[in-house]
Design a protein around this motif. Structure first.
Motif, PDB file in Angstrom:
ATOM      1  N   PHE A  10      -9.408   9.387  13.813  1.00 28.58           N
ATOM      2  CA  PHE A  10     -10.195   9.369  12.580  1.00 28.58           C
ATOM      3  C   PHE A  10      -9.289   9.466  11.357  1.00 28.58           C
ATOM      4  O   PHE A  10      -9.451   8.714  10.393  1.00 28.58           O
ATOM      5  CB  PHE A  10     -11.222  10.504  12.575  1.00 28.58           C
ATOM      6  N   VAL A  11      -8.336  10.358  11.398  1.00 29.75           N
ATOM      7  CA  VAL A  11      -7.397  10.495  10.272  1.00 29.75           C
ATOM      8  C   VAL A  11      -6.604   9.204  10.090  1.00 29.75           C
ATOM      9  O   VAL A  11      -6.412   8.734   8.959  1.00 29.75           O
ATOM     10  CB  VAL A  11      -6.460  11.712  10.469  1.00 29.75           C
ATOM     11  N   ALA A  12      -6.144   8.612  11.181  1.00 27.30           N
ATOM     12  CA  ALA A  12      -5.395   7.355  11.092  1.00 27.30           C
ATOM     13  C   ALA A  12      -6.253   6.254  10.470  1.00 27.30           C
ATOM     14  O   ALA A  12      -5.788   5.506   9.592  1.00 27.30           O
ATOM     15  CB  ALA A  12      -4.900   6.928  12.478  1.00 27.30           C
ATOM     16  N   LEU A  13      -7.507   6.151  10.892  1.00 26.81           N
ATOM     17  CA  LEU A  13      -8.410   5.145  10.321  1.00 26.81           C
ATOM     18  C   LEU A  13      -8.672   5.407   8.844  1.00 26.81           C
ATOM     19  O   LEU A  13      -8.688   4.478   8.032  1.00 26.81           O
ATOM     20  CB  LEU A  13      -9.750   5.126  11.082  1.00 26.81           C
ATOM     21  N   TRP A  14      -8.873   6.664   8.490  1.00 28.55           N
ATOM     22  CA  TRP A  14      -9.160   7.018   7.094  1.00 28.55           C
ATOM     23  C   TRP A  14      -7.982   6.638   6.192  1.00 28.55           C
ATOM     24  O   TRP A  14      -8.159   6.015   5.148  1.00 28.55           O
ATOM     25  CB  TRP A  14      -9.448   8.506   6.992  1.00 28.55           C
ATOM     26  N   VAL A  15      -6.793   7.003   6.603  1.00 27.48           N
ATOM     27  CA  VAL A  15      -5.598   6.699   5.796  1.00 27.48           C
ATOM     28  C   VAL A  15      -5.406   5.187   5.695  1.00 27.48           C
ATOM     29  O   VAL A  15      -5.160   4.654   4.609  1.00 27.48           O
ATOM     30  CB  VAL A  15      -4.346   7.393   6.387  1.00 27.48           C
ATOM     31  N   ALA A  16      -5.534   4.487   6.811  1.00 24.10           N
ATOM     32  CA  ALA A  16      -5.382   3.028   6.796  1.00 24.10           C
ATOM     33  C   ALA A  16      -6.436   2.388   5.892  1.00 24.10           C
ATOM     34  O   ALA A  16      -6.130   1.451   5.144  1.00 24.10           O
ATOM     35  CB  ALA A  16      -5.489   2.476   8.215  1.00 24.10           C
ATOM     36  N   HIS A  17      -7.648   2.902   5.947  1.00 27.82           N
ATOM     37  CA  HIS A  17      -8.714   2.390   5.085  1.00 27.82           C
ATOM     38  C   HIS A  17      -8.354   2.545   3.612  1.00 27.82           C
ATOM     39  O   HIS A  17      -8.510   1.614   2.820  1.00 27.82           O
ATOM     40  CB  HIS A  17     -10.029   3.125   5.386  1.00 27.82           C
ATOM     41  N   GLU A  18      -7.874   3.710   3.230  1.00 30.57           N
ATOM     42  CA  GLU A  18      -7.508   3.955   1.829  1.00 30.57           C
ATOM     43  C   GLU A  18      -6.388   3.012   1.381  1.00 30.57           C
ATOM     44  O   GLU A  18      -6.439   2.447   0.289  1.00 30.57           O
ATOM     45  CB  GLU A  18      -7.095   5.417   1.636  1.00 30.57           C
ATOM     46  N   VAL A  19      -5.387   2.842   2.217  1.00 28.91           N
ATOM     47  CA  VAL A  19      -4.268   1.954   1.877  1.00 28.91           C
ATOM     48  C   VAL A  19      -4.757   0.503   1.809  1.00 28.91           C
ATOM     49  O   VAL A  19      -4.426  -0.231   0.870  1.00 28.91           O
ATOM     50  CB  VAL A  19      -3.116   2.101   2.901  1.00 28.91           C
ATOM     51  N   ALA A  20      -5.565   0.095   2.767  1.00 27.91           N
ATOM     52  CA  ALA A  20      -6.050  -1.291   2.796  1.00 27.91           C
ATOM     53  C   ALA A  20      -6.943  -1.604   1.605  1.00 27.91           C
ATOM     54  O   ALA A  20      -6.828  -2.681   1.008  1.00 27.91           O
ATOM     55  CB  ALA A  20      -6.802  -1.551   4.100  1.00 27.91           C
ATOM     56  N   ASP A  21      -7.830  -0.680   1.243  1.00 27.60           N
ATOM     57  CA  ASP A  21      -8.756  -0.936   0.139  1.00 27.60           C
ATOM     58  C   ASP A  21      -8.093  -0.846  -1.231  1.00 27.60           C
ATOM     59  O   ASP A  21      -8.518  -1.531  -2.157  1.00 27.60           O
ATOM     60  CB  ASP A  21      -9.936   0.040   0.187  1.00 27.60           C
ATOM     61  N   ALA A  24      -3.349  -2.710  -0.292  1.00 34.25           N
ATOM     62  CA  ALA A  24      -3.102  -3.994   0.371  1.00 34.25           C
ATOM     63  C   ALA A  24      -4.051  -5.104  -0.095  1.00 34.25           C
ATOM     64  O   ALA A  24      -3.672  -6.271  -0.100  1.00 34.25           O
ATOM     65  CB  ALA A  24      -3.215  -3.826   1.891  1.00 34.25           C
ATOM     66  N   GLN A  25      -5.243  -4.740  -0.490  1.00 33.35           N
ATOM     67  CA  GLN A  25      -6.205  -5.751  -0.949  1.00 33.35           C
ATOM     68  C   GLN A  25      -5.696  -6.398  -2.235  1.00 33.35           C
ATOM     69  O   GLN A  25      -5.280  -5.704  -3.156  1.00 33.35           O
ATOM     70  CB  GLN A  25      -7.564  -5.083  -1.208  1.00 33.35           C
ATOM     71  N   THR A  26      -5.728  -7.714  -2.274  1.00 32.35           N
ATOM     72  CA  THR A  26      -5.260  -8.402  -3.477  1.00 32.35           C
ATOM     73  C   THR A  26      -6.323  -8.324  -4.572  1.00 32.35           C
ATOM     74  O   THR A  26      -7.508  -8.096  -4.291  1.00 32.35           O
ATOM     75  CB  THR A  26      -4.950  -9.885  -3.191  1.00 32.35           C
ATOM     76  N   HIS A  27      -5.892  -8.548  -5.793  1.00 32.22           N
ATOM     77  CA  HIS A  27      -6.809  -8.552  -6.926  1.00 32.22           C
ATOM     78  C   HIS A  27      -7.846  -9.666  -6.741  1.00 32.22           C
ATOM     79  O   HIS A  27      -9.041  -9.460  -6.991  1.00 32.22           O
ATOM     80  CB  HIS A  27      -6.012  -8.737  -8.232  1.00 32.22           C
ATOM     81  N   HIS A  28      -7.388 -10.813  -6.284  1.00 35.74           N
ATOM     82  CA  HIS A  28      -8.295 -11.932  -6.041  1.00 35.74           C
ATOM     83  C   HIS A  28      -9.360 -11.569  -5.011  1.00 35.74           C
ATOM     84  O   HIS A  28     -10.548 -11.862  -5.201  1.00 35.74           O
ATOM     85  CB  HIS A  28      -7.502 -13.164  -5.583  1.00 35.74           C
ATOM     86  N   GLN A  29      -8.947 -10.941  -3.918  1.00 35.22           N
ATOM     87  CA  GLN A  29      -9.903 -10.535  -2.891  1.00 35.22           C
ATOM     88  C   GLN A  29     -10.924  -9.554  -3.448  1.00 35.22           C
ATOM     89  O   GLN A  29     -12.125  -9.684  -3.203  1.00 35.22           O
ATOM     90  CB  GLN A  29      -9.178  -9.907  -1.695  1.00 35.22           C
ATOM     91  N   ALA A  30     -10.455  -8.590  -4.214  1.00 36.66           N
ATOM     92  CA  ALA A  30     -11.351  -7.584  -4.790  1.00 36.66           C
ATOM     93  C   ALA A  30     -12.379  -8.222  -5.722  1.00 36.66           C
ATOM     94  O   ALA A  30     -13.537  -7.798  -5.755  1.00 36.66           O
ATOM     95  CB  ALA A  30     -10.548  -6.523  -5.529  1.00 36.66           C
ATOM     96  N   LEU A  31     -11.958  -9.231  -6.464  1.00 42.52           N
ATOM     97  CA  LEU A  31     -12.862  -9.874  -7.423  1.00 42.52           C
ATOM     98  C   LEU A  31     -13.822 -10.873  -6.778  1.00 42.52           C
ATOM     99  O   LEU A  31     -14.916 -11.097  -7.298  1.00 42.52           O
ATOM    100  CB  LEU A  31     -12.068 -10.582  -8.513  1.00 42.52           C
ATOM    101  N   THR A  32     -13.427 -11.483  -5.666  1.00 48.89           N
ATOM    102  CA  THR A  32     -14.222 -12.591  -5.132  1.00 48.89           C
ATOM    103  C   THR A  32     -14.909 -12.323  -3.794  1.00 48.89           C
ATOM    104  O   THR A  32     -15.792 -13.089  -3.414  1.00 48.89           O
ATOM    105  CB  THR A  32     -13.353 -13.854  -4.972  1.00 48.89           C
TER     106      THR A  32
END
Length: 145
Positions: A10-21, A24-32
């Protein structure tokens, strides 16, 4: 051992989620990613692909280092539920059905105004709490399978 597996994963998933969102997520991805179009679906898919790679990497690290038994079923639950919510209109629909539509738009820019957007919106809070709930479920499934 199940409790340790669940907690560590759970901790590994939570940390990865925070980093990915947030990193790692590009500005373009976030907007579109929420656009109701093929381009929006593609942006969301690319974001979730990166997201899943990061959750797999950190989950795999925990699996190897701590010698845990983890099922990959949790990865599937995490990826599918993340994609569903990040299409945005889906989560807005659910919020509306649950009587949360006013909360969903809390803090959002007003139509026709150049308001300052922030991460402190109702949509963001509902999005993140949705993801956290499903990370919990994914970790539980991974530990129990």
């Amino acid at each position: 051992m199940l409790a340790v597996t669940f907690a560590a994963y759970f901790v590994a998933l939570w940390v990865a989620h925070e980093v990915a969102d947030h990193w790692a997520q590009t500005h373009h991805q976030a907007l579109t990613k929420g656009h109701r179009s093929r381009a929006g679906a593609r942006s969301c898919l690319m974001h979730v692909t990166t997201y899943t790679a990061l959750t797999a990497a950190l989950g795999g690290l925990v699996w190897v280092v701590l010698d845990l038994q983890i099922s990959l079923a949790g990865q599937l639950v995490s990826a599918v539920t993340h994609y569903w919510a990040d299409r945005r209109y889906t989560l807005a629909w659910l919020a509306d059905r649950l009587g949360k539509s006013r909360y969903y738009v809390l803090g959002a820019p007003r139509q026709g105004h150049d308001d300052n957007t922030t991460l402190g919106t109702g949509a963001y809070a509902l999005d993140q709490s949705w993801h956290h709930f499903w990370l919990f479920v994914a970790a539980l499934i991974a530990a129990l399978s």
